[in-house]
Write a protein that holds these residues in place. Structure first.
Motif, short mmCIF file in Angstrom:
data_model
loop_
_atom_site.label_atom_id
_atom_site.label_comp_id
_atom_site.label_asym_id
_atom_site.label_seq_id
_atom_site.Cartn_x
_atom_site.Cartn_y
_atom_site.Cartn_z
N UNK A 10 12.99 14.22 2.74
CA UNK A 10 12.13 13.12 2.27
C UNK A 10 12.68 11.76 2.68
N UNK A 11 13.99 11.58 2.57
CA UNK A 11 14.61 10.32 2.97
C UNK A 11 14.46 10.12 4.47
N UNK A 12 14.62 11.19 5.24
CA UNK A 12 14.45 11.11 6.69
C UNK A 12 13.05 10.64 7.05
N UNK A 13 12.03 11.29 6.48
CA UNK A 13 10.65 10.92 6.83
C UNK A 13 10.28 9.54 6.30
N UNK A 14 10.87 9.14 5.21
CA UNK A 14 10.62 7.79 4.70
C UNK A 14 11.22 6.75 5.65
N UNK A 62 2.49 9.17 -6.05
CA UNK A 62 2.97 10.52 -5.77
C UNK A 62 4.27 10.85 -6.51
N UNK A 63 4.80 9.87 -7.24
CA UNK A 63 6.04 10.09 -7.96
C UNK A 63 7.27 10.11 -7.06
N UNK A 64 7.18 9.46 -5.93
CA UNK A 64 8.28 9.44 -4.95
C UNK A 64 8.82 8.03 -4.75
N UNK A 65 8.85 7.24 -5.80
CA UNK A 65 9.31 5.87 -5.71
C UNK A 65 10.77 5.77 -5.27
N UNK A 66 11.54 6.82 -5.46
CA UNK A 66 12.95 6.82 -5.05
C UNK A 66 13.10 6.76 -3.52
N UNK A 67 12.01 6.96 -2.78
CA UNK A 67 12.07 6.92 -1.32
C UNK A 67 11.86 5.52 -0.75
N UNK A 68 11.53 4.55 -1.59
CA UNK A 68 11.29 3.18 -1.12
C UNK A 68 12.52 2.58 -0.43
N UNK A 69 13.74 2.73 -0.97
CA UNK A 69 14.90 2.18 -0.24
C UNK A 69 15.06 2.77 1.17
N UNK A 70 14.78 4.06 1.33
CA UNK A 70 14.86 4.66 2.67
C UNK A 70 13.81 4.06 3.58
N UNK A 71 12.65 3.74 3.02
CA UNK A 71 11.59 3.10 3.80
C UNK A 71 12.07 1.74 4.31
N UNK A 119 0.83 -1.20 0.00
CA UNK A 119 0.00 0.00 0.00
C UNK A 119 0.87 1.26 0.00
N UNK A 120 1.89 1.26 0.83
CA UNK A 120 2.76 2.45 0.92
C UNK A 120 3.56 2.63 -0.36
N UNK A 121 4.06 1.54 -0.94
CA UNK A 121 4.80 1.63 -2.20
C UNK A 121 3.89 2.14 -3.32
N UNK A 122 2.65 1.67 -3.34
CA UNK A 122 1.70 2.17 -4.35
C UNK A 122 1.44 3.66 -4.15
N UNK A 123 1.34 4.09 -2.92
CA UNK A 123 1.15 5.51 -2.64
C UNK A 123 2.35 6.34 -3.07
N UNK A 124 3.56 5.82 -2.81
CA UNK A 124 4.77 6.51 -3.25
C UNK A 124 4.85 6.57 -4.78
N UNK A 125 4.44 5.49 -5.43
CA UNK A 125 4.44 5.45 -6.89
C UNK A 125 3.46 6.48 -7.45
#
Length: 129
Positions: A97-101, A30-39, A22-28
């Motif tokens: 963004x990386x911090x909050x992820x 929002x165009x923020x898929x680059x934050x998934x590794x930080x997650x 769900x979170x990855x789909x939300x990041x996708x």
């Protein structure tokens, strides 16, 4: 503690997978898929902190004196706080963004683990599947 963790591990893995999807789909979206590794770094941090907590509880329960057990728990607290500080201070230096992820990954795994441990212990079936 080992019984509780082994009993709810399958449920936690499924819940974590669903939350991640769900979170990855939300990041996708929002165009923020680059934050998934930080997650996922947040997941690893939470897993390391929980493992350290469980290990220190187990180790302090084997001590012969209360003072030594207290020292074990204090050392574990210091270790966990140091891990959290190092990872999150590094993440904030990269970007906000990386911090909050990373904080989000840490929070998701911690909340899922705590909720499942409370549910299993509260039901009185800790250690049973």
């Amino acid at each position: 503690m080992k019984e509780i963790l082994s009993a709810c591990s399958r449920r936690v893995v499924w819940q974590l997978g669903a939350a991640t999807a769900v979170i990855t789909a939300g990041m996708y979206a929002a165009g923020k898929l680059f934050l998934v590794p930080a997650f996922f770094i947040g997941y690893l941090l939470a897993a390391a902190c929980w493992w350290a907590l469980i290990y220190r509880i187990w180790k302090s329960s084997r001590q012969k004196s209360i003072a030594r057990a207290k020292r074990q728990m204090q050392f574990g607290l210091g270790l966990r706080l140091l891990m959290i500080f190092v990872v999150l201070s590094t993440a904030i230096r990269i970007s906000l963004g990386v911090f909050w992820s990373a904080v989000g990954g840490f929070t998701v795994l911690s909340v899922l683990l705590m909720a499942n441990i409370i549910a299993f212990a509260g039901n009185g079936n800790a250690g049973e599947e």
